[in-house]
Design an enzyme around this catalytic site. Structure first.
Site, mmCIF file in Angstrom:
data_model
loop_
_atom_site.group_PDB
_atom_site.id
_atom_site.type_symbol
_atom_site.label_atom_id
_atom_site.label_comp_id
_atom_site.label_asym_id
_atom_site.label_seq_id
_atom_site.Cartn_x
_atom_site.Cartn_y
_atom_site.Cartn_z
ATOM 1 N N GLY A 155 0.822 -1.217 0.000
ATOM 2 C CA GLY A 155 0.000 0.000 0.000
ATOM 3 C C GLY A 155 0.850 1.259 0.000
ATOM 4 O O GLY A 155 1.975 1.272 0.508
ATOM 5 N N ARG B 35 1.084 -5.622 -5.008
ATOM 6 C CA ARG B 35 1.137 -6.572 -3.888
ATOM 7 C C ARG B 35 1.550 -7.987 -4.318
ATOM 8 O O ARG B 35 1.299 -8.938 -3.595
ATOM 9 C CB ARG B 35 -0.229 -6.638 -3.204
ATOM 10 C CG ARG B 35 -0.613 -5.373 -2.460
ATOM 11 C CD ARG B 35 -1.771 -5.632 -1.503
ATOM 12 N NE ARG B 35 -2.218 -4.410 -0.868
ATOM 13 C CZ ARG B 35 -1.670 -3.877 0.217
ATOM 14 N NH1 ARG B 35 -0.646 -4.448 0.787
ATOM 15 N NH2 ARG B 35 -2.151 -2.767 0.736
ATOM 16 N N ASP C 224 5.171 -7.777 5.361
ATOM 17 C CA ASP C 224 5.135 -8.872 4.385
ATOM 18 C C ASP C 224 6.186 -8.669 3.281
ATOM 19 O O ASP C 224 6.892 -9.605 2.911
ATOM 20 C CB ASP C 224 3.740 -8.977 3.739
ATOM 21 C CG ASP C 224 2.724 -9.642 4.679
ATOM 22 O OD1 ASP C 224 3.148 -10.423 5.549
ATOM 23 O OD2 ASP C 224 1.520 -9.371 4.532
ATOM 24 N N LYS D 40 8.195 0.714 5.436
ATOM 25 C CA LYS D 40 7.057 1.533 5.000
ATOM 26 C C LYS D 40 5.751 0.941 5.503
ATOM 27 O O LYS D 40 5.609 -0.271 5.551
ATOM 28 C CB LYS D 40 7.053 1.552 3.471
ATOM 29 C CG LYS D 40 5.812 2.096 2.831
ATOM 30 C CD LYS D 40 5.121 1.124 1.873
ATOM 31 C CE LYS D 40 4.429 -0.016 2.558
ATOM 32 N NZ LYS D 40 3.523 -0.798 1.691
ATOM 33 N N THR D 41 4.825 1.693 5.912
ATOM 34 C CA THR D 41 3.406 1.380 6.043
ATOM 35 C C THR D 41 2.722 2.411 6.931
ATOM 36 O O THR D 41 3.222 2.719 8.023
ATOM 37 C CB THR D 41 3.066 -0.042 6.566
ATOM 38 O OG1 THR D 41 1.649 -0.132 6.698
ATOM 39 C CG2 THR D 41 3.697 -0.408 7.905
ATOM 40 N N ASP E 222 0.187 1.849 8.446
ATOM 41 C CA ASP E 222 -0.421 1.114 9.557
ATOM 42 C C ASP E 222 0.415 1.185 10.841
ATOM 43 O O ASP E 222 -0.085 0.902 11.924
ATOM 44 C CB ASP E 222 -0.629 -0.357 9.179
ATOM 45 C CG ASP E 222 -1.670 -0.533 8.088
ATOM 46 O OD1 ASP E 222 -2.195 0.490 7.610
ATOM 47 O OD2 ASP E 222 -1.965 -1.675 7.715
HETATM 48 P P1 FBP Z 1 0.583 -1.928 3.625
HETATM 49 O O1 FBP Z 1 0.545 -2.822 4.825
HETATM 50 O O2 FBP Z 1 1.016 -2.604 2.393
HETATM 51 O O3 FBP Z 1 1.386 -0.697 3.895
HETATM 52 O O4 FBP Z 1 -0.893 -1.419 3.314
HETATM 53 C C1 FBP Z 1 -1.695 -0.965 4.341
HETATM 54 C C2 FBP Z 1 -3.040 -0.525 3.879
HETATM 55 O O5 FBP Z 1 -3.044 0.845 3.594
HETATM 56 C C3 FBP Z 1 -4.074 -0.892 4.935
HETATM 57 O O6 FBP Z 1 -4.215 0.115 5.881
HETATM 58 C C4 FBP Z 1 -5.291 -1.216 4.111
HETATM 59 O O7 FBP Z 1 -6.097 -2.186 4.714
HETATM 60 C C5 FBP Z 1 -4.727 -1.784 2.870
HETATM 61 O O8 FBP Z 1 -3.471 -1.197 2.696
HETATM 62 C C6 FBP Z 1 -5.594 -1.517 1.663
HETATM 63 O O9 FBP Z 1 -5.033 -2.121 0.560
HETATM 64 P P2 FBP Z 1 -5.462 -1.908 -0.938
HETATM 65 O O10 FBP Z 1 -4.663 -0.773 -1.458
HETATM 66 O O11 FBP Z 1 -5.041 -3.179 -1.579
HETATM 67 O O12 FBP Z 1 -6.913 -1.621 -0.962
#
Ligand code: FBP
Length: 555
Positions: free
Chosen positions: A84, A148, A179, A205-206, A208
Site C-alpha cells: 500500500g 502486492r 510482508d 514503509k506502512t 499502519d
Molecule cells: P501496507 O501494509 O502494504 O502498507 O498497506 C496498508 C493498507 O493501507 C491498509 O491500511 C489497508 O487495509 C490496505 O493497505 C488496503 O489495501 P489496498 O490498497 O489493496 O486496498
C-alpha cells in the site's frame, strides 16, 4: 516541472529534506561500525535453519570514521515500491538516488514498475534527477507505482535474478511493510545461497505503523496519514458540536493493528475509540462491543447530547474471537473449494458457505447483515489476508447499535435519538503530501539504504533512529531482517515472517488513552489538530506523532 502543479507543490519542491549529520560531510569520512551477532526475536533455531546464509549478522551503524573500501566502485541499483502507498515514498526514491550519486556520480538507480511484478516482467524506468524534480516531497507512489505481488516460488526468484543480473544490477532495495520485507529477507537468502551477487536491502514503509520494534522506531507514512485522519476526525467533531444531530462512526485504516485508531484518538479525543487488541485480550463478542458503544450513546443522550464520534480500527472484525474463527474457516473454504469461485449470485455464495461452516461459525455468519457476509467472501490479497478495507464495519456497528438502542427504548432504558453517519478514512491519507517529519525521515531512509548497499550488505532493513531529536542528530544504520522474524501459522503451515507490532496494552500510548477515555466519552473534548503544517513554528511544523512521543519517553 509539470505545468499544472499547485502552488503548494511547486513551493514544496524546494524543501530540502534534512539528513542525519553523518551523511552531510565528505563520503570518505563515513565509517561503519559493526555490532554483535544478532538473533531472531523468537524461534531462533528454526529461523536460523531457514536463513542459514543471512542469519545472525550484526547490526551496523554509520558514524564518522574511515569509509570502507566497498564504498568505492560504481554500482547499478534497482528498487521497488511494494504494498500500500504511504506518504514519503517519493522521498525514499530521492534519498536513495542522491545517496548513490553522492557516493559515486556514476552510480545509477532503476525503478521497477508496479511493485514486485515489475521485477518479474522486467518493466522499469531509469531514475534521473530530471524525473525526480517532479516528485520530491510529494505524496503517492506514482513515480514507479506499487503492487502486492508476492514473490515466493523459486521460479519467481530465478526470474528476478535473471532480469537483474542481465542488467548488471548488484543490489535491490525493497520499500515495503512487514510482508514485503519478509519477502526481501527470503530473496536475500535465496541470492546468497545460490551465489547470485545481488544484495537486498529493505526500507520500513506502512501507514499502519505495525512495522516497528526495538530497532525500528516507526514506519514511514504513519505520521502524515494519521495527521490527515486526525484533521478529518477533528472536523467531524466540530460538526457534531455545531449540528448536534449525528453519531459519526469513522473507520480508519490499519489492516491489522490499531495504531492509527489510537493515534487519531490521542490527537482528537473522540467519544469512543475501539482498539482491536483490547477486544482480543478481553475476548469481547460483537454483542458486547455493541453494548459498550450503545451505553455511551445512552449516557450522552441522558445529557441531551444525541451526537458523538466513534473511531473504529479497520481490522476490528478479525480480532473479535467468534469472527476470527469464522474468517479462518472462510479462508480455508475459499482456498480449497474451487466450486465456490464458479458461484455467481450472492445468495448462492452465502448458502454454500453456510453448509460448510462449523455450527459456531454458522451462528456468527448468520448474525451478520448480508452486505457484510458478502464482503467477507471477497477475494483475499496475495498474502492470504482478508481485504478489510472492503468491509464496512462502520455500517455494521451503526446497524447493531441502532438495534440495541431500539430494544432499550422498548424497555424504557433509553430515551434519546440516534442517527448514524458512516465514514471510512483510508485512501484519503495514504498519498497525502508528506509532513516535514515524513519528508525528512523518508529521504534519510533512502539515503541510508544507498550506504547499506554500497557497504555490500544484504538482508538488512534501513534504520534511522532517535527520531524525536532534530534530524541532524538522527542515527543511521542497518538492522538484519532475520532479527525481526518469528514463525507464524499461515495457510496451515509455519512460515518465517517479520513480527507485526500490535498495540501494546501495557504501553504508554494505550494507557494514556485509557486513562482519559471515560472523560472523552461524556464530555465534548474534541480536538481539531488542523491540517499538516509545512511551515511555521517548529513544534507545529515538525511535530512527531503522539504515539512516538509517548513510546520514546518524551511525554
Ligand atoms: P501496507 O501494509 O502494504 O502498507 O498497506 C496498508 C493498507 O493501507 C491498509 O491500511 C489497508 O487495509 C490496505 O493497505 C488496503 O489495501 P489496498 O490498497 O489493496 O486496498
Amino acid at each position: 516541472m509539470k505545468s499544472n502543479v499547485s502552488a503548494l507543490q511547486s513551493a514544496r519542491t524546494s524543501y530540502k529534506p534534512k539528513l542525519p549529520k553523518v551523511f552531510m560531510g565528505n563520503v570518505s569520512k563515513i565509517g561503519m561500525k559493526l555490532g554483535k551477532a544478532t538473533h531472531s526475536i523468537a524461534d531462533q533455531k528454526e529461523i536460523h535453519q531457514l536463513f542459514s546464509k543471512t542469519y545472525g549478522q550484526p547490526e551496523v551503524s554509520f558514524q564518522s570514521g574511515k569509509s570502507p573500501a566497498t564504498f568505492k566502485g560504481a554500482i547499478k541499483v534497482a528498487m521497488v515500491l511494494s504494498g500500500g502507498q504511504a506518504p514519503g515514498g517519493h522521498n525514499v526514491v530521492a534519498g536513495l538516488f542522491d545517496g548513490l550519486k553522492k557516493l559515486n556520480s556514476k552510480n545509477t538507480l532503476r525503478g521497477y514498475l508496479g511493485g514486485p511484478s515489475g521485477l518479474l516482467e522486467n518493466k522499469y524506468i531509469e531514475i534521473t534527477d530530471k524525473l525526480l524534480k517532479e516528485y520530491r516531497n510529494t505524496g503517492g507512489f506514482d513515480i514507479i507505482g506499487s503492487g502486492r505481488t508476492k514473490l515466493e516460488s523459486s521460479d519467481q526468484f530465478h526470474a528476478v535474478a535473471k532480469n537483474l543480473t542481465s542488467a548488471g544490477i548488484t543490489a535491490l532495495v525493497v520499500v515495503g511493510g512487514d510482508d514485503s520485507n519478509t519477502n526481501a529477507a527470503v530473496l536475500a537468502e535465496y541470492f546468497k545461497a545460490h551465489d547470485i551477487p545481488i544484495r537486498v536491502i529493505g526500507c520500513p514503509k506502512t501507514i499502519d505503523g505495525d512495522l516497528k520494534n526495538d530497532q525500528i522506531e516507526i514506519s514511514f507514512g504513519f505520521d502524515t496519514a494519521t495527521k490527515v485522519y486526525s484533521e478529518l476526525t477533528g472536523n467531524v467533531g466540530r460538526d457534531c458540536l455545531s449540528a448536534k444531530k449525528y453519531w459519526h462512526f469513522i473507520k480508519v485504516m490499519g489492516r491489522s493493528a490499531s495504531h492509527i485508531a489510537l493515534e487519531v484518538a490521542l490527537q482528537t479525543h473522540p467519544n469512543v475509540t475501539l482498539i482491536s487488541e483490547e477486544v482480543a485480550a478481553n475476548q469481547w463478542t460483537l454483542d458486547q462491543i455493541t453494548e459498550q458503544v450503545a451505553k455511551v450513546v445512552a449516557e450522552r443522550a441522558a445529557k441531551k447530547k444525541n451526537y458523538g464520534v466513534v473511531v473504529i480500527p479497520e481490522g476490528l472484525l478479525e480480532f473479535i474471537p467468534e469472527i476470527k474463527k469464522l474468517i479462518a474457516e472462510l479462508n480455508d473454504l475459499l482456498a480449497h473449494h474451487q466450486e465456490f469461485e464458479k458461484l455467481e449470485s450472492a445468495h448462492h455464495k452465502i448458502s454454500f458457505v453456510h453448509q460448510h461452516l462449523s455450527v459456531e461459525s454458522q451462528k456468527a455468519f448468520g448474525s451478520l447483515p448480508p452486505s457484510i457476509q458478502i464482503q467477507l467472501l471477497a477475494d483475499r490479497d496475495p498474502h492470504g489476508n482478508v481485504q478489510v478495507a472492503k468491509i464496512e464495519t462502520e455500517k455494521l456497528l451503526i446497524e447493531a447499535v441502532e438495534l440495541k438502542l431500539k430494544q432499550w427504548k422498548h424497555q424504557s432504558m433509553y430515551h434519546g435519538k440516534f442517527s448514524g453517519q458512516g465514514h471510512y478514512f483510508g485512501y484519503e491519507g495514504r498519498c497525502a503530501a508528506p509532513s516535514n517529519f515524513d519528508s525528512d525521515y523518508c529521504y534519510s531512509l533512502g539515503f541510508n539504504a544507498a550506504y547499506l548497499v554500497a557497504a555490500g550488505l544484504t538482508g538488512y532493513l534501513s534504520s534511522v533512529r532517535d527520531l524525536l531529536k532534530p534530524a541532524d542528530h538522527w542515527k543511521a544504520g542497518g538492522v538484519p531482517l532475520t532479527m525481526m522474524m518469528n514463525l507464524e501459522r499461515r495457510h496451515g503451515k509455519d512460515k518465517p515472517v517479520i513480527l507485526k507490532a500490535l498495540v501494546e496494552l501495557k504501553g504508554k500510548p494505550f494507557k494514556t488513552f485509557a486513562a482519559q477515555r471515560e472523560k472523552w466519552a461524556v464530555e465534548d473534548d474534541y480536538q481539531s489538530p488542523g491540517p499538516i503544517q509545512f511551515w511555521g513554528p517548529v513544534e507545529v511544523a515538525n511535530a512527531a506523532p503522539e504515539t512516538l512521543k509517548l513510546e520514546r519517553g518524551k511525554k
